[in-house]
Design an enzyme around this catalytic site. Structure first.
Site, mmCIF file in Angstrom:
data_model
loop_
_atom_site.group_PDB
_atom_site.id
_atom_site.type_symbol
_atom_site.label_atom_id
_atom_site.label_comp_id
_atom_site.label_asym_id
_atom_site.label_seq_id
_atom_site.Cartn_x
_atom_site.Cartn_y
_atom_site.Cartn_z
ATOM 1 N N ARG A 1 -12.774 6.265 -1.870
ATOM 2 C CA ARG A 1 -11.684 5.379 -0.962
ATOM 3 C C ARG A 1 -12.109 3.844 -1.720
ATOM 4 O O ARG A 1 -13.359 3.468 -1.641
ATOM 5 C CB ARG A 1 -11.801 5.546 0.025
ATOM 6 C CG ARG A 1 -10.980 4.529 0.980
ATOM 7 C CD ARG A 1 -10.725 5.103 2.526
ATOM 8 N NE ARG A 1 -10.096 6.219 2.521
ATOM 9 C CZ ARG A 1 -8.689 6.205 2.784
ATOM 10 N NH1 ARG A 1 -8.312 5.071 2.856
ATOM 11 N NH2 ARG A 1 -7.911 7.239 2.980
ATOM 12 N N HIS B 1 -3.746 -5.699 2.235
ATOM 13 C CA HIS B 1 -3.471 -5.730 3.648
ATOM 14 C C HIS B 1 -4.191 -7.175 4.090
ATOM 15 O O HIS B 1 -4.605 -7.892 3.112
ATOM 16 C CB HIS B 1 -4.051 -4.888 4.690
ATOM 17 C CG HIS B 1 -3.597 -3.315 4.172
ATOM 18 N ND1 HIS B 1 -2.424 -3.048 4.937
ATOM 19 C CD2 HIS B 1 -4.267 -2.406 3.573
ATOM 20 C CE1 HIS B 1 -2.271 -1.791 4.313
ATOM 21 N NE2 HIS B 1 -3.347 -1.399 3.576
ATOM 22 N N CYS C 1 1.071 -1.146 -0.051
ATOM 23 C CA CYS C 1 -0.107 -0.186 -0.033
ATOM 24 C C CYS C 1 0.934 1.327 0.110
ATOM 25 O O CYS C 1 1.632 1.557 -0.893
ATOM 26 C CB CYS C 1 -1.005 0.040 1.200
ATOM 27 S SG CYS C 1 -2.458 1.113 0.853
HETATM 28 N N1 GLN Z 1 -2.643 6.852 2.417
HETATM 29 C C1 GLN Z 1 -2.548 5.962 1.167
HETATM 30 C C2 GLN Z 1 -3.928 5.783 0.380
HETATM 31 O O1 GLN Z 1 -4.842 5.979 1.109
HETATM 32 C C3 GLN Z 1 -2.110 4.528 1.688
HETATM 33 C C4 GLN Z 1 -3.270 4.003 2.577
HETATM 34 C C5 GLN Z 1 -2.490 2.641 3.158
HETATM 35 O O2 GLN Z 1 -1.363 2.496 3.078
HETATM 36 N N2 GLN Z 1 -3.479 1.583 3.694
HETATM 37 O O3 GLN Z 1 -3.652 5.451 -0.655
#
Ligand code: GLN
Length: 236
Positions: free
Chosen positions: A127, A193, A93
């Protein structure tokens, strides 16, 4: 056969979203189960990334932590040296995003990445959150990849990097093509994740095998059960 392995966990205090530290623990467990001793080196802000370790893991993190980590790692040649040497690096990520050329922070500003990977990260409108199922295309004989994504980044791959997998369910890189993650040189990058290696033990073994060569088979019923229940949930 290598009897000892050093795993570097990069900035675990800044980059450790959703239990990404589990990736390091899974690597250790699966190595030790094969009789390989493991040393874990945690690199904290102000410390240098050792260039000569066997395997590197970098996790996810939210906006400010990601920017701070990118600034620290841009000044450190350890990871770049390891990459040039072909040491395997797992990047999750934010870890994936900040190894690229640049990414967009929460204020919409471009932040320079470490520049190891041929990719840039802009922002999604909505998101991406939820389970992901993807078929691995960059590594032969890898079972379906399963994991959990939660990101706003949309990652565009350049010509010298390739997707890790083709998305069957979920968003993945989120930049048009239904692809997930990145493979470039010794880096395996993913948005997943879970932690991703707990859900995908074959990927953990792939990373270990790229250091130690042939790995003895391992019967890990608990990991397989965990994995199949998450696959059923994602499919359901
Ligand atoms: N800040 C980054 C995004 O939202 C990474 C998020 C994360 O590592 N879970 O894309």
């Amino acid at each position: 056969m290598i009897e000892h392995l050093t795993i570097v966990h990069i900035l675990p205090g800044l980059l450790g979203s959703y239990g990404d530290v589990g990736n390091v623990l899974v690597l250790r467990h699966r190595a030790e189960s094969r009789g390989i001793k493991v040393t874990i080196v945690n690199v904290h802000p102000g410390e240098r990334v050792p260039a000569s370790a066997d395997l590197y893991v970098i996790g996810g993190g939210q906006g400010d932590e990601e920017t701070c980590a990118a600034e620290l790692l841009r000044r450190d040649t350890g990871l770049a040296n390891a990459f040039q040497r072909g040491a395997p690096i797992l990047a999750v990520c934010a870890g994936l995003q900040l190894l690229g050329e640049w990414f967009t922070d929460s204020g919409g500003n471009k932040v320079a990445g470490v520049g190891l990977l041929d990719l840039v990260t802009t922002r999604l409108r909505v998101r991406a959150v939820g389970d992901v199922l993807a078929e691995v295309t960059a590594i032969p004989d890898m079972p379906t990849l399963i994991g959990f994504e939660n990101h706003l980044g949309a990652t565009v791959l350049g010509p010298t990097s390739e997707p890790l997998a083709q998305v069957r369910h979920g968003v993945g890189n989120g930049a048009g093509e239904p692809v997930e993650g990145v493979a470039q040189g010794s880096v395996v990058g993913t948005y997943l994740h879970g932690p991703v290696l707990a859900l995908n033990p074959a990927l953990a073994d792939h990373l270990l095998a790229s250091v130690v060569g042939h790995l003895l088979p391992m019967d890990d019923e608990r990991a397989e059960k965990f994995r199949s229940s998450r696959i059923s949930r994602a499919q359901g």
